[in-house]
Design a protein around this motif. Structure first.
Motif, PDB file in Angstrom:
ATOM      1  N   GLU A 107      13.444  69.716  71.003  1.00  0.00           N
ATOM      2  CA  GLU A 107      14.761  70.217  70.655  1.00  0.00           C
ATOM      3  C   GLU A 107      15.060  69.999  69.181  1.00  0.00           C
ATOM      4  O   GLU A 107      16.008  70.558  68.650  1.00  0.00           O
ATOM      5  CB  GLU A 107      15.842  69.566  71.521  1.00  0.00           C
ATOM      6  CG  GLU A 107      16.004  68.059  71.308  1.00  0.00           C
ATOM      7  CD  GLU A 107      15.112  67.244  72.203  1.00  0.00           C
ATOM      8  OE1 GLU A 107      14.035  67.755  72.602  1.00  0.00           O
ATOM      9  OE2 GLU A 107      15.490  66.105  72.533  1.00  0.00           O
ATOM     10  N   GLU A 108      14.253  69.179  68.475  1.00  0.00           N
ATOM     11  CA  GLU A 108      14.438  68.945  67.055  1.00  0.00           C
ATOM     12  C   GLU A 108      13.637  69.927  66.212  1.00  0.00           C
ATOM     13  O   GLU A 108      13.515  69.749  65.014  1.00  0.00           O
ATOM     14  CB  GLU A 108      14.040  67.501  66.722  1.00  0.00           C
ATOM     15  CG  GLU A 108      14.950  66.467  67.340  1.00  0.00           C
ATOM     16  CD  GLU A 108      16.375  66.613  66.875  1.00  0.00           C
ATOM     17  OE1 GLU A 108      16.596  67.066  65.739  1.00  0.00           O
ATOM     18  OE2 GLU A 108      17.281  66.284  67.644  1.00  0.00           O
ATOM     19  N   MET A 109      13.027  70.929  66.828  1.00  0.00           N
ATOM     20  CA  MET A 109      12.284  71.956  66.107  1.00  0.00           C
ATOM     21  C   MET A 109      12.955  73.303  66.307  1.00  0.00           C
ATOM     22  O   MET A 109      13.287  73.675  67.426  1.00  0.00           O
ATOM     23  CB  MET A 109      10.833  71.992  66.596  1.00  0.00           C
ATOM     24  CG  MET A 109       9.957  73.012  65.888  1.00  0.00           C
ATOM     25  SD  MET A 109      10.040  74.669  66.637  1.00  0.00           S
ATOM     26  CE  MET A 109       9.277  74.366  68.222  1.00  0.00           C
ATOM     27  N   GLN A 110      13.195  74.036  65.224  1.00  0.00           N
ATOM     28  CA  GLN A 110      13.803  75.358  65.298  1.00  0.00           C
ATOM     29  C   GLN A 110      12.823  76.404  64.775  1.00  0.00           C
ATOM     30  O   GLN A 110      12.155  76.178  63.756  1.00  0.00           O
ATOM     31  CB  GLN A 110      15.106  75.397  64.476  1.00  0.00           C
ATOM     32  CG  GLN A 110      16.166  74.394  64.915  1.00  0.00           C
ATOM     33  CD  GLN A 110      16.743  74.718  66.275  1.00  0.00           C
ATOM     34  OE1 GLN A 110      16.636  75.851  66.744  1.00  0.00           O
ATOM     35  NE2 GLN A 110      17.358  73.724  66.908  1.00  0.00           N
ATOM     36  N   ARG A 111      12.721  77.531  65.486  1.00  0.00           N
ATOM     37  CA  ARG A 111      11.799  78.596  65.091  1.00  0.00           C
ATOM     38  C   ARG A 111      12.520  79.563  64.145  1.00  0.00           C
ATOM     39  O   ARG A 111      13.632  80.012  64.410  1.00  0.00           O
ATOM     40  CB  ARG A 111      11.276  79.335  66.317  1.00  0.00           C
ATOM     41  CG  ARG A 111      10.527  78.408  67.263  1.00  0.00           C
ATOM     42  CD  ARG A 111      10.081  79.102  68.548  1.00  0.00           C
ATOM     43  NE  ARG A 111       8.883  79.908  68.324  1.00  0.00           N
ATOM     44  CZ  ARG A 111       8.823  81.231  68.441  1.00  0.00           C
ATOM     45  NH1 ARG A 111       9.921  81.916  68.754  1.00  0.00           N
ATOM     46  NH2 ARG A 111       7.702  81.892  68.264  1.00  0.00           N
ATOM     47  N   ILE A 112      11.858  79.877  63.066  1.00  0.00           N
ATOM     48  CA  ILE A 112      12.381  80.796  62.056  1.00  0.00           C
ATOM     49  C   ILE A 112      11.460  82.018  62.014  1.00  0.00           C
ATOM     50  O   ILE A 112      10.267  81.894  61.710  1.00  0.00           O
ATOM     51  CB  ILE A 112      12.446  80.134  60.660  1.00  0.00           C
ATOM     52  CG1 ILE A 112      13.190  78.787  60.737  1.00  0.00           C
ATOM     53  CG2 ILE A 112      13.092  81.070  59.654  1.00  0.00           C
ATOM     54  CD1 ILE A 112      14.613  78.904  61.195  1.00  0.00           C
TER      55      ILE A 112
END
Length: 421
Positions: free
Chosen positions: A177-182
């Protein structure tokens, strides 16, 4: 004029501050006691029946082993049964630390006794009955291995801090949950917060076969709840981009990611776990160290006895004893320092103190006083005093803002409203 609001937000909350694996560790400790007691009876009865003084002596040694485990087991049982006893103002969570401290003192005494006996044998060697001593040492090692196996899976003292995001090379940890996809026109990337042994920074990693962007192609801007913004630039690292500035606490904010493909907005929430709060069960740790220490002494005794038997090096037996005593003393010293600090309420967690201060600063108030201490494995207590110019802010306001720190189990807030910040 100052107003004081010192009552906790929820006056009816309980004071159960036991570790997450308390009952499981309790059962395991009683199982080890049963094993040691059975072995003790076999050795003492067998030694008397077959006239083996060495076997009787090892049986008596096994009784001290069971006694040390009994301290741990009784602490677990008492703490569980009296967890809701109002006489314990802050619960019974620290009984395990008290038991760990006691066991550490016993370990230190055992180290001294082993060292004294070893030095005595250096000065006055005694004949060794190898045919009895070696099998007994092997049996003792087997019992210790079995005891360690019974205690396995418990928390023996690993410090579980938390890291957001990715390890070196872009391999992410369990906190997805601490990783966001760009998503960009040239590929998909992962933006994460990384703080494994370093100050927290942003990392920008390519996903799959996407080509990594250059530092000048990426800008990250954090937008916090109060509207404050901070821009982060990046530098090239081995296989990823990393922000040049560290990220202030807390790590809950919106993030505007600017690339040549435009802007995207993602959100990072403060992690819903113990935030590095020490969850070590020092009672179990002491029991485990006792088992491992005994196993280490058994191994060294076996090696020393075999060398003494094969080459006539009688000095190897006491030398093994001295090495074993030094190892036990070192483990004991570390455990005494850690549990002793907890028992005298030494400052428990400088990291969470910094997080609390960051939250108070973020809402524009002043932290006048702060005390944080350990209540039990994975549980911290805190008393804070805050000065604010906002007359409507009560303790409830700060409880709500500090609720993100799940390891902060007991919080009391004193508010000085109308005070100069």
């Amino acid at each position: 004029m100052n107003n004081f609001y010192g009552a906790p937000f929820n006056a009816d909350h309980d004071h159960v501050f036991l570790g997450a694996g308390h009952e499981k560790n309790e059962r395991k400790t009683w199982a080890v006691i049963a094993l040691c007691t059975a072995m003790m009876l076999v050795e003492i009865i067998g030694g008397n029946l077959f006239g083996s003084l060495a076997l009787v002596a090892d049986g008596l040694h096994m009784s001290t082993h069971a006694g040390a485990m009994l301290i741990a087991a009784l602490a677990y049982t008492y703490a569980r049964k009296h967890a809701n006893d109002r006489r314990f103002v802050f619960g019974t969570g620290k009984l395990g630390d008290l038991a760990g401290f006691t066991s550490a003192i016993i370990l230190a005494m055992i180290a001294l006794l082993i060292g004294y006996e070893a030095v005595s044998r250096f000065l006055s060697p005694v004949p060794i009955h190898f045919s009895e001593a070696i099998p007994i040492a092997v049996v003792g090692l087997a019992v210790n291995i079995a005891s360690a196996w019974l205690l396995s899976g418990a928390d023996h003292g690993h410090d579980h801090g938390h890291s957001h995001g990715h390890a070196e090379g872009g391999e992410h940890d369990d906190h997805d949950e601490e990783m966001q996809r760009i998503v960009t026109s040239v590929g998909v990337f992962q933006l994460s917060i990384f703080e494994d042994g370093v100050p927290p920074v942003f990392r920008f990693v390519s996903e799959g076969k996407s080509s990594l962007l250059s530092p000048s192609d990426v800008t990250v801007t954090t937008v916090r709840a109060d509207g404050s913004r901070q821009v982060f630039d990046f530098v090239q690292k081995a296989g990823f981009l990393e922000s040049t500035d560290e990220i202030p606490e807390p790590h809950g904010f919106q993030v505007v990611v600017s690339t040549h493909s435009g802007e995207q907005t993602v959100e990072f929430a403060e992690h819903d776990h113990d935030h590095g709060v020490d969850s070590r069960d020092h009672n179990m740790r002491a029991a485990y160290i006792h088992v491992i220490a005994d196993a280490a002494v058994s191994v060294m005794a076996i090696v020393g006895l075999l060398l003494a038997q094969a080459f006539g090096w009688l000095w190897m037996d006491p030398l093994a004893g001295i090495v074993g005593a030094l190892v036990i003393a070192n483990w004991s010293y570390g455990l005494i320092r850690q549990t002793g600090a907890i028992l005298v309420d030494a400052s428990a967690d400088a990291r969470i103190e910094g997080k609390i201060k960051a939250v108070i600063d973020e809402v524009g108030d002043k932290l006048v006083d702060l005390h944080v201490w350990r209540l039990g494995p994975g549980h911290l207590g805190a008393v804070i005093s805050v000065a604010t110019l906002e007359p409507k802010r009560t303790s409830q306001f700060y409880h709500q803002h500090l609720a993100q720190f799940k390891g902060l189990s007991h919080l009391t807030v004193e508010v000085h409203s109308g005070a100069e910040v």
